[in-house]
Design a protein around this motif. Structure first.
Motif, mmCIF file in Angstrom:
data_model
loop_
_atom_site.group_PDB
_atom_site.id
_atom_site.type_symbol
_atom_site.label_atom_id
_atom_site.label_comp_id
_atom_site.label_asym_id
_atom_site.label_seq_id
_atom_site.Cartn_x
_atom_site.Cartn_y
_atom_site.Cartn_z
ATOM 1 N N TYR A 35 40.801 39.713 51.155
ATOM 2 C CA TYR A 35 39.697 40.380 51.033
ATOM 3 C C TYR A 35 38.894 39.653 49.844
ATOM 4 O O TYR A 35 37.515 39.731 50.229
ATOM 5 N N GLU A 36 39.274 39.259 48.642
ATOM 6 C CA GLU A 36 38.742 38.378 47.821
ATOM 7 C C GLU A 36 37.964 37.287 48.615
ATOM 8 O O GLU A 36 36.853 36.645 48.356
ATOM 9 N N THR A 37 38.670 36.550 49.546
ATOM 10 C CA THR A 37 38.435 35.591 50.416
ATOM 11 C C THR A 37 37.137 35.872 51.341
ATOM 12 O O THR A 37 36.077 35.107 51.537
ATOM 13 N N LEU A 38 37.391 37.111 52.328
ATOM 14 C CA LEU A 38 36.468 37.580 52.880
ATOM 15 C C LEU A 38 35.073 37.757 52.211
ATOM 16 O O LEU A 38 34.019 38.025 52.906
ATOM 17 N N ILE A 39 35.108 38.422 51.051
ATOM 18 C CA ILE A 39 33.983 38.513 50.158
ATOM 19 C C ILE A 39 32.863 37.458 50.255
ATOM 20 O O ILE A 39 31.969 37.616 50.322
ATOM 21 N N ASN A 40 33.512 36.222 50.089
ATOM 22 C CA ASN A 40 32.896 34.948 50.106
ATOM 23 C C ASN A 40 32.134 34.861 51.512
ATOM 24 O O ASN A 40 31.233 34.016 51.557
ATOM 25 N N HIS A 41 32.767 35.259 52.665
ATOM 26 C CA HIS A 41 32.031 35.000 54.039
ATOM 27 C C HIS A 41 30.995 36.408 54.125
ATOM 28 O O HIS A 41 30.546 35.976 55.412
ATOM 29 N N THR A 42 30.947 37.205 53.451
ATOM 30 C CA THR A 42 30.103 38.530 53.801
ATOM 31 C C THR A 42 28.626 38.257 53.442
ATOM 32 O O THR A 42 28.306 37.809 52.278
ATOM 33 N N GLY A 43 27.884 38.423 54.343
ATOM 34 C CA GLY A 43 26.527 38.290 54.079
ATOM 35 C C GLY A 43 25.900 39.675 54.002
ATOM 36 O O GLY A 43 24.645 39.827 53.298
ATOM 37 N N ASP A 44 26.305 40.664 54.403
ATOM 38 C CA ASP A 44 25.742 42.028 54.306
ATOM 39 C C ASP A 44 26.279 42.873 53.078
ATOM 40 O O ASP A 44 27.187 42.743 52.825
ATOM 41 N N GLY A 45 25.112 43.099 52.268
ATOM 42 C CA GLY A 45 25.335 43.716 51.112
ATOM 43 C C GLY A 45 26.317 44.989 51.038
ATOM 44 O O GLY A 45 27.375 45.162 50.370
ATOM 45 N N ASP A 46 26.113 45.764 52.127
ATOM 46 C CA ASP A 46 26.811 47.148 52.193
ATOM 47 C C ASP A 46 28.453 46.597 52.548
ATOM 48 O O ASP A 46 29.182 47.399 51.813
ATOM 49 N N LEU A 47 28.414 45.736 53.311
ATOM 50 C CA LEU A 47 29.909 45.532 53.712
ATOM 51 C C LEU A 47 30.554 44.736 52.159
ATOM 52 O O LEU A 47 31.782 45.042 51.970
ATOM 53 N N LYS A 48 29.896 43.923 51.819
ATOM 54 C CA LYS A 48 30.633 43.504 50.383
ATOM 55 C C LYS A 48 30.818 44.286 49.469
ATOM 56 O O LYS A 48 31.888 44.385 48.953
ATOM 57 N N LYS A 49 30.071 45.400 49.077
ATOM 58 C CA LYS A 49 30.443 46.390 48.431
ATOM 59 C C LYS A 49 31.389 47.272 48.943
ATOM 60 O O LYS A 49 32.447 47.461 47.939
ATOM 61 N N PHE A 50 31.539 47.469 50.167
ATOM 62 C CA PHE A 50 32.859 47.957 50.701
ATOM 63 C C PHE A 50 33.931 47.207 50.226
ATOM 64 O O PHE A 50 35.119 47.695 49.962
ATOM 65 N N LEU A 51 33.986 45.791 50.607
ATOM 66 C CA LEU A 51 35.038 45.164 50.165
ATOM 67 C C LEU A 51 35.527 45.257 48.738
ATOM 68 O O LEU A 51 36.839 45.294 48.388
ATOM 69 N N GLU A 52 34.563 44.911 47.794
ATOM 70 C CA GLU A 52 34.710 45.072 46.404
ATOM 71 C C GLU A 52 35.541 46.430 46.138
ATOM 72 O O GLU A 52 36.464 46.511 45.364
ATOM 73 N N ASP A 53 34.941 47.486 46.749
ATOM 74 C CA ASP A 53 35.548 48.968 46.578
ATOM 75 C C ASP A 53 36.947 48.860 47.227
ATOM 76 O O ASP A 53 37.862 49.443 46.425
ATOM 77 N N SER A 54 37.187 48.220 48.009
ATOM 78 C CA SER A 54 38.680 48.411 48.632
ATOM 79 C C SER A 54 39.421 47.468 47.795
ATOM 80 O O SER A 54 40.732 47.802 47.809
ATOM 81 N N VAL A 55 39.189 46.471 47.153
ATOM 82 C CA VAL A 55 39.915 45.673 46.642
ATOM 83 C C VAL A 55 40.239 46.319 45.065
ATOM 84 O O VAL A 55 41.528 46.224 44.834
ATOM 85 N N GLN A 56 39.330 47.045 44.608
ATOM 86 C CA GLN A 56 39.426 47.878 43.379
ATOM 87 C C GLN A 56 40.507 48.756 43.634
ATOM 88 O O GLN A 56 41.367 49.240 42.837
ATOM 89 N N ALA A 57 40.487 49.585 44.712
ATOM 90 C CA ALA A 57 41.276 50.878 45.198
ATOM 91 C C ALA A 57 42.711 50.244 45.326
ATOM 92 O O ALA A 57 43.776 50.996 44.933
#
Length: 172
Positions: A35-57
């Motif tokens: 997911y840390e890698t996918l965050i680099n690929h994400t252009g959508d701000g909502d999806l990026k925030k979702f991935l960051e929240d998922s990583v923290q969880a």
């Protein structure tokens, strides 16, 4: 009940609990790196925030599971290294994951996580382990609903064939 009475944290873990928790931990460590890698690929701000929240969880889950395994003298699975941050523009278009692809993959991972949590809950005889994975399950379900709403709102959801017509009742 002997050794299975009193404080659950003083009870021994059985091999199924150990294997389930160890495997879950190894999987979560892999998902964090992915997911840390996918965050680099994400252009959508909502999806990026979702991935960051998922990583923290997942990092919080990792801490809890590691603590339980260490307390029982169980060795921990290795963790991949943290992924560096990269700008989306530095990833060539043909090598980049699209936001809908990322969302679909993460949804699949969430479904697998629900099954893993359910399996560990079902095989646990220690109440604390079952409760811990019950909490993880509830969190994953909430993340799943959040992602489903996002995918619907952004037009990323590819539904299976929808049953639109209800046949008339057959009278015998």
């Amino acid at each position: 009940m002997g050794i299975l009475s009193g404080n659950p944290q003083n009870e021994p873990m059985h091999y199924g609990e150990i294997f389930g928790m160890w495997s879950y931990l190894a999987g979560n460590k892999g998902y964090v790196a992915g997911y840390e890698t996918l965050i680099n690929h994400t252009g959508d701000g909502d999806l990026k925030k979702f991935l960051e929240d998922s990583v923290q969880a997942m990092k919080q889950e990792i801490e809890q599971v590691e603590k339980a395994l260490k307390a029982n003298g169980i060795g921990l699975p290795p963790a991949p290294p943290e992924r560096p941050t990269a700008s989306l523009e530095s990833i060539p278009a043909g090598a980049r994951f699209s936001d809908p692809e990322i969302a679909a993959s993460v949804a699949k991972d969430g479904a697998a996580g629900l099954v893993a949590c359910s399996q560990i809950m079902g095989q646990s005889i220690r109440e604390d382990i079952g409760a811990m994975f019950g909490q993880f399950h509830m969190n994953k379900a909430q993340f799943g609903v959040r992602l489903l709403r996002m995918m619907k709102e952004k037009g990323w959801l590819v539904p299976p064939p929808l049953h639109m017509e209800i046949p008339e009742a057959i009278h015998a």
